[in-house]
Motif scaffolding. Structure first.
Motif, PDB file in Angstrom:
ATOM      1  N   HIS A 180       1.048  -1.342   0.158  1.00  0.00           N
ATOM      2  CA  HIS A 180       0.124   0.041  -0.055  1.00  0.00           C
ATOM      3  C   HIS A 180       0.818   1.093   0.048  1.00  0.00           C
ATOM      4  O   HIS A 180       0.788   2.200  -0.826  1.00  0.00           O
TER       5      HIS A 180
ATOM      6  N   PHE B 255       0.880   1.177  -4.066  1.00  0.00           N
ATOM      7  CA  PHE B 255      -0.397   1.727  -4.527  1.00  0.00           C
ATOM      8  C   PHE B 255      -0.686   3.076  -4.261  1.00  0.00           C
ATOM      9  O   PHE B 255      -1.210   3.728  -5.292  1.00  0.00           O
ATOM     10  N   ALA B 256      -0.290   3.354  -3.107  1.00  0.00           N
ATOM     11  CA  ALA B 256      -0.708   4.961  -2.876  1.00  0.00           C
ATOM     12  C   ALA B 256       0.412   5.918  -3.800  1.00  0.00           C
ATOM     13  O   ALA B 256      -0.102   6.775  -4.263  1.00  0.00           O
TER      14      ALA B 256
ATOM     15  N   CYS C 297      -1.374   6.215  -7.172  1.00  0.00           N
ATOM     16  CA  CYS C 297      -2.453   6.864  -7.052  1.00  0.00           C
ATOM     17  C   CYS C 297      -2.141   8.322  -6.992  1.00  0.00           C
ATOM     18  O   CYS C 297      -2.901   9.151  -7.692  1.00  0.00           O
TER      19      CYS C 297
ATOM     20  N   ALA D 243     -10.251  -4.915  -6.683  1.00  0.00           N
ATOM     21  CA  ALA D 243      -9.752  -5.493  -5.428  1.00  0.00           C
ATOM     22  C   ALA D 243     -10.768  -6.613  -5.116  1.00  0.00           C
ATOM     23  O   ALA D 243     -10.398  -7.820  -4.890  1.00  0.00           O
TER      24      ALA D 243
ATOM     25  N   LEU E 140      -9.228   2.139   1.796  1.00  0.00           N
ATOM     26  CA  LEU E 140      -8.195   2.827   1.194  1.00  0.00           C
ATOM     27  C   LEU E 140      -8.458   4.365   0.908  1.00  0.00           C
ATOM     28  O   LEU E 140      -7.289   5.078   0.848  1.00  0.00           O
TER      29      LEU E 140
ATOM     30  N   TRP F 162      -5.694   6.955   2.087  1.00  0.00           N
ATOM     31  CA  TRP F 162      -5.556   8.298   1.222  1.00  0.00           C
ATOM     32  C   TRP F 162      -5.285   9.522   2.023  1.00  0.00           C
ATOM     33  O   TRP F 162      -4.527  10.381   1.627  1.00  0.00           O
TER      34      TRP F 162
ATOM     35  N   TYR G 284      -2.305   9.786   4.115  1.00  0.00           N
ATOM     36  CA  TYR G 284      -0.981   9.270   3.739  1.00  0.00           C
ATOM     37  C   TYR G 284       0.223  10.055   3.765  1.00  0.00           C
ATOM     38  O   TYR G 284       1.399   9.482   4.202  1.00  0.00           O
TER      39      TYR G 284
ATOM     40  N   ILE H 127      -5.314  -4.495   6.682  1.00  0.00           N
ATOM     41  CA  ILE H 127      -5.154  -4.835   5.531  1.00  0.00           C
ATOM     42  C   ILE H 127      -5.188  -6.412   5.519  1.00  0.00           C
ATOM     43  O   ILE H 127      -5.487  -7.099   4.604  1.00  0.00           O
TER      44      ILE H 127
END
Lengths: 141, 369
Positions: A47, A51-52, A55, A86, B70, B74, B77, B106
């Motif tokens: 993540h 992933f982050a 993004c 997902a 998620l 975000w 983050y 997770i």
């Protein structure tokens, strides 16, 4: 005072739960524990490290290349697409992977494609709709 | 960088995620207690659909939580890179607790999702690990809420989109827009699997591991071949042993069919979240126990012809044993039981996880009260 008590209670109960969970995990045996540690760490690393950042890059690209009226519908579509991807990940391409004809018995590629297509058709309609009725902040000003 | 990240979004999505985690924890704990009942635990036979609902809720809520997690991550983050990275012991502790919370959450959602698709690319035993990690998630979440409570209260008390941007700064996505995206994505994710539990949503459940089809209109979790019972179950000399203390009787399938037959509309509800209602026919358990002079006011052990695996036997509590809808089933939806559904006969009791509805019965034993 009440807030302080609530916070204290949450910490005491939380630490108790954590300890209990940790002792249960500890009893799994060395091989299992190693596998658990790998999955635990991989989740965070995938993540935070992959992933982050992807993004963020896509978000910055989108802001640069797309008219700002598109941003909200496209962002919404993107989040929905990620959610669909997902949920699809463990079933896509695994038809027949289990020796049981009642498991994984749908046409997942088709279902996934239709769901994603539907999401982006709605995104397109929202973009067109926002153009026809400019009620965004810029319009109100 | 985005200006809509931050505590306003994090706190609101966090509340939704917290509720989802609480639902998963409570329903998961119930399922665990039903399968491994502590002395004080009691689970009713009615309503017959209760376990179907709680376990369907467990799996669907877990799937719905994926986009919430998620978006929550975000929103916070960039705090990952705040200086100092470690700092004081207190800060190290706070960061460590968040790492545990994120890693464990997770872990639960990803391995849970793989489990419902019967995909096990790991070396741990799923159910016990899922149970243990659930305590870690909820414990770390409680600590996290305690640490952040003033910040959460502050963020929730402020209007969501108070700081309007200057008119010359185009802002395409508001915080409200982010919350809307999180909510919609959560609903979309849930809809792609909810049809496993909710029959009228079945056609929308395009990513559900079960379509709901199967022999006699009911899916199967463990096939006769997987259980290694095909030969023993098809043996014409098959006998079901019913035992209470010193009294023992053996019944062939024909002898069972010659006893008074009853039928019951009961769901089969799997721990993996899918469920299906069906009409079962067979002998009432309490009638069968009466043939060896036993009352049904005792716990009853059911043993299967299945020798592999850990699900070859189950103990049925007295409250279910005496219930009139608990059957030793011989037929399903109007025809003889399919071998994958437990032929020659199986247990079907109300409001129980499918894994405890023992198939391919070999022996029924009344336990001491």
């Amino acid at each position: 005072m009440i807030v302080r008590l609530v916070r204290l209670a949450l910490i005491v109960v939380g630490c108790g739960f954590l300890w209990y969970g940790a002792t249960l995990l500890w009893d799994s045996g060395a091989d299992a524990l190693r596998s658990i540690a790998v999955w635990f760490a991989a989740g965070i690393l995938l993540h935070d490290g992959v992933f982050a950042p992807v993004c963020i890059a896509l978000g910055l690209g989108g802001r640069r290349w797309l008219p700002y009226r598109w941003w909200a519908p496209v962002a919404c579509g993107a989040v929905c697409t990620v959610a669909l991807a997902a949920v699809a990940a463990p079933v896509l391409g695994r038809g027949g992977a289990v020796a049981n004809p009642t498991v994984l018995d749908r046409n997942y590629p088709l279902g996934f494609a239709l769901a994603v297509a539907l999401v982006w058709i709605l995104v397109a309609l929202a973009v067109v709709g926002s153009r026809a009725h400019p009620t965004g902040r810029a319009g109100r000003r | 960088m985005s200006t809509v990240r931050g505590p306003e979004v994090a706190s609101r999505v966090g509340v939704a995620l917290g509720v989802a985690i609480a639902i998963c924890f409570v329903t998961g704990l119930l399922s665990h207690w039903i399968q491994h009942p502590p002395d004080w635990f009691w689970w009713p036979a009615h309503p017959v659909w209760l376990y179907r609902v709680t376990q369907g809720l467990h799996v669907t809520t877990g799937v719905a939580a994926i986009p919430l997690l998620l978006v929550k991550l975000w929103a916070v983050y960039l705090r990952l890179f705040e200086r100092p990275l470690i700092g004081s012991p207190g800060r190290a502790l706070e960061r460590g607790s968040i790492a545990v919370l994120v890693g464990a959450t997770i872990f639960q959602l990803s391995t849970g999702l793989l489990n419902i698709a019967q995909f096990y690319p790991w070396k741990f035993f799923f159910t016990t690990t899922h149970y243990a990690m659930a305590w870690v998630v909820v414990g770390a979440l409680a600590v996290h809420i305690a640490v952040k409570l003033p910040l959460i209260r502050d963020a929730l008390s402020r209007p969501l989109d108070e700081d309007r941007p200057a008119p010359d700064v185009p802002r395409g996505v508001s915080r409200r827009g982010v919350l809307l995206a999180a909510g919609l994505a959560s609903a979309v994710a849930a809809l792609t699997v909810a049809g496993q539990t909710v029959p009228f949503l079945r056609r929308l459940a395009v990513l559900a591991p079960r379509s709901g089809r199967g022999p006699q209109g009911v899916p199967v979790n463990r096939t006769a071949d997987a259980a290694g019972v095909r030969r023993a179950a098809a043996d014409p000399g098959y006998l079901l042993i019913v035992q209470s203390g010193a009294a023992t009787r053996a019944f062939s399938r024909d002898e069972l069919l010659a006893l008074p037959q009853a039928s019951a509309e009961l769901p089969i509800a799997c721990v993996e979240g899918w469920s299906a209602s069906a009409t079962w026919t067979g002998v009432r358990l309490r009638d069968l126990l009466a043939t060896v002079g036993a009352s049904a006011d005792a716990d009853v052990r059911f043993s299967s012809l299945e020798r592999t695996g850990i699900y070859g036997s189950s103990v049925l509590p007295a409250v279910h044993a005496r219930d009139g809808s608990t059957l030793v089933a011989l037929g399903l939806n109007g025809s003889p039981l399919d071998i994958d559904h437990g032929y020659p006969c199986r247990l079907i009791a109300p409001n129980r996880p499918g894994v405890l509805q023992t198939k391919w019965l070999e022996r029924i034993e009344v336990l001491d009260t």
